[in-house]
Design an enzyme around this catalytic site. Structure first.
Site, PDB file in Angstrom:
ATOM      1  N   GLY A 264      73.307  20.256 -59.975  1.00 10.17           N
ATOM      2  CA  GLY A 264      72.363  21.334 -60.254  1.00 10.17           C
ATOM      3  C   GLY A 264      72.344  22.323 -59.107  1.00 10.17           C
ATOM      4  CG  HIS A 265      75.310  24.352 -57.699  1.00  9.51           C
ATOM      5  ND1 HIS A 265      76.617  24.736 -57.531  1.00  9.51           N
ATOM      6  CD2 HIS A 265      75.266  23.054 -57.275  1.00  9.51           C
ATOM      7  CE1 HIS A 265      77.318  23.730 -57.032  1.00  9.51           C
ATOM      8  NE2 HIS A 265      76.514  22.701 -56.878  1.00  9.51           N
TER       9      HIS A 265
ATOM     10  CE  LYS B  77      77.124  21.455 -53.489  1.00 12.50           C
ATOM     11  NZ  LYS B  77      76.013  20.509 -53.216  1.00 12.50           N
TER      12      LYS B  77
ATOM     13  CG  ASP C 289      70.501  16.960 -54.292  1.00 11.91           C
ATOM     14  OD1 ASP C 289      70.647  17.536 -55.378  1.00 11.91           O
ATOM     15  OD2 ASP C 289      70.462  15.730 -54.170  1.00 11.91           O
TER      16      ASP C 289
END
Length: 420
Positions: free
Chosen positions: A39-40, A15, A12
């Site tokens: 999750g990006h 990124k 988190d």
């Protein structure tokens, strides 16, 4: 050559935005490990999109995107994500490639993940219940199914055999949830997956490197969640550090050049596990609120705390970090005083090393205080205009880590990134 972007904390770190920012400078963006638990978050114009499986360079038309063999792939998640990406006018059949050695997440993997986590009671590790752990277990147990298997006539037979094995395990957990709907969705997604570009990933990536193309390897989660070097057992199921690039894509170690580590200006963690600098008070709540610290995949509130230089230096050492991107520096705008953990006290002794088993150690963080900058930094465009207090904060961190902060992210927008 291959450059790497990866997280230096517990995931988190932001990124997705950083990969998206650098993507235009590269010909290939390649995911080398992890699954849909990552999750990006990206912003395309003013629209937010969270990518779980597709590499973060997908919105750059000239960039090729590869899902490497170190990833575990959920076809259902991929299909849903592909629909979202297509809404932006992106044709994945042109710029997304998938290694045939990439292991598949089956519906029964998700069921096993849920059953195992529920059985742990108070000892839950905070799994996202996406089936990642069981899929990696089948990989190391030499039972898994891979993307390349989809193209073989024996796939259905192999699937049924593995499903029966999983069902016996589920029976031991007394898991009675119906998964036939999951299977229907899975086989529909399988047909979509077969329509994409399935390639021999290791030859694909090495041919690009030999042709002089610039490759950026994109990591998921964070270094402190590495299966070997993270806060075991509260870790993910893959190697999240730079060494994972080699076996997650099939490239030799000498091909890796820059290792760009991403760290927040403070710390967060989702789920269970040790977190020495966690703030379970008003300050922690303020960090969560100002930073909008809720999981991109789960929506769960993130645990928040001050920057931990012991853990950060450890991550820099393991990864061979050559430069650091510090994200969410603007969140600290709201604080008059900042603290940074410079050492741990364990059993009356001070140390700057990560202990073997953090869950068994009563860790008291030793802090150094800094004056906050108490101004809006989100509109700053160049390093010369950064507040003196922020410069002092960064300078101290650089001295402690031996790897320098080269970029500061001061907001979610693509243009909110300052080169120092």
């Amino acid at each position: 050559m291959v450059d790497v972007i990866l997280g230096l904390q517990w995931g988190d770190e932001g990124k997705g935005k950083i990969v998206d920012y650098f993507a235009s400078q590269y010909d290939v963006i390649a995911r080398f490990q992890g699954g849909p638990n990552a999750g990006h978050t990206l912003y395309v114009g003013d629209k937010k999109i969270v990518l779980h499986q597709i590499p973060s360079g997908v919105f750059h038309e000239q960039t090729v995107n590869l899902i490497g063999n170190g990833v575990v792939l959920d076809p259902v998640t991929l299909r849903k994500e592909a629909d979202k990406v297509a809404a932006f006018g992106i044709d994945l059949k042109k710029n997304l490639f998938i290694s045939e050695r990439t292991h598949l997440i089956l519906p029964t993997h998700r069921a096993l993940d849920k059953a195992a986590e529920l059985s742990k009671g108070e000892s839950k590790i905070g799994s996202t219940l996406k089936g990642i752990g069981p899929a990696y277990m089948d990989k190391t147990g030499r039972n898994g199914l891979r993307v390349g298997d989809l193209l073989h006539k024996s796939f259905t037979t192999q699937y049924i055999k593995l499903r029966l094995k999983h069902q016996k395990l589920l029976d031991n957990y007394n898991f009675t949830e119906e998964i036939s709907e999951w299977e229907e969705e899975f086989f529909e997604a399988i047909e979509f997956l077969k329509s994409l570009n399935i390639v021999n990933g290791e030859y694909f990536i090495n041919d690009k490197i030999s042709a002089g193309k610039k490759v950026l390897a994109e990591g998921a989660q964070g270094s402190m969640l590495d299966i070997d070097f993270g806060t075991f057992p509260f870790v993910t199921s893959s190697n999240t550090i730079s060494a994972g690039v080699c076996n997650g894509l099939g490239v030799a170690p000498q091909k890796i050049k820059e290792v760009i580590g991403v760290s927040k200006a403070y710390c967060t963690r989702v789920g269970g596990g040790p977190f020495p600098t966690e703030l379970e008070d008003e300050t922690g709540e303020k960090l969560r609120k100002v930073g909008n610290e809720f999981g991109a995949t789960t929506g769960r509130p993130r645990r928040c705390g001050w920057m931990d230089l012991v853990a950060l230096k450890y991550a820099c050492m393991l990864n061979g970090v050559t430069q650091i991107v510090m994200t969410k520096a603007d969140v600290l705008d709201a604080f008059e005083e900042l603290n940074v953990c410079t050492a741990y006290e364990i059993a009356g002794r001070e140390t700057k090393e990560i202990p073997f088993q953090m869950t068994h150690a009563a860790i008291a963080p030793k802090y150094q205080s800094f004056k906050g900058w108490n101004c809006d930094s989100s509109s700053i465009k160049n390093a010369a205009n950064l507040p003196a207090e922020m410069k002092a904060y960064i300078q101290f961190i650089n001295g402690a880590l031996g790897a320098e902060v080269k970029y500061i992210s001061n907001g979610p927008g693509r243009d909110q990134l300052i080169k120092i």
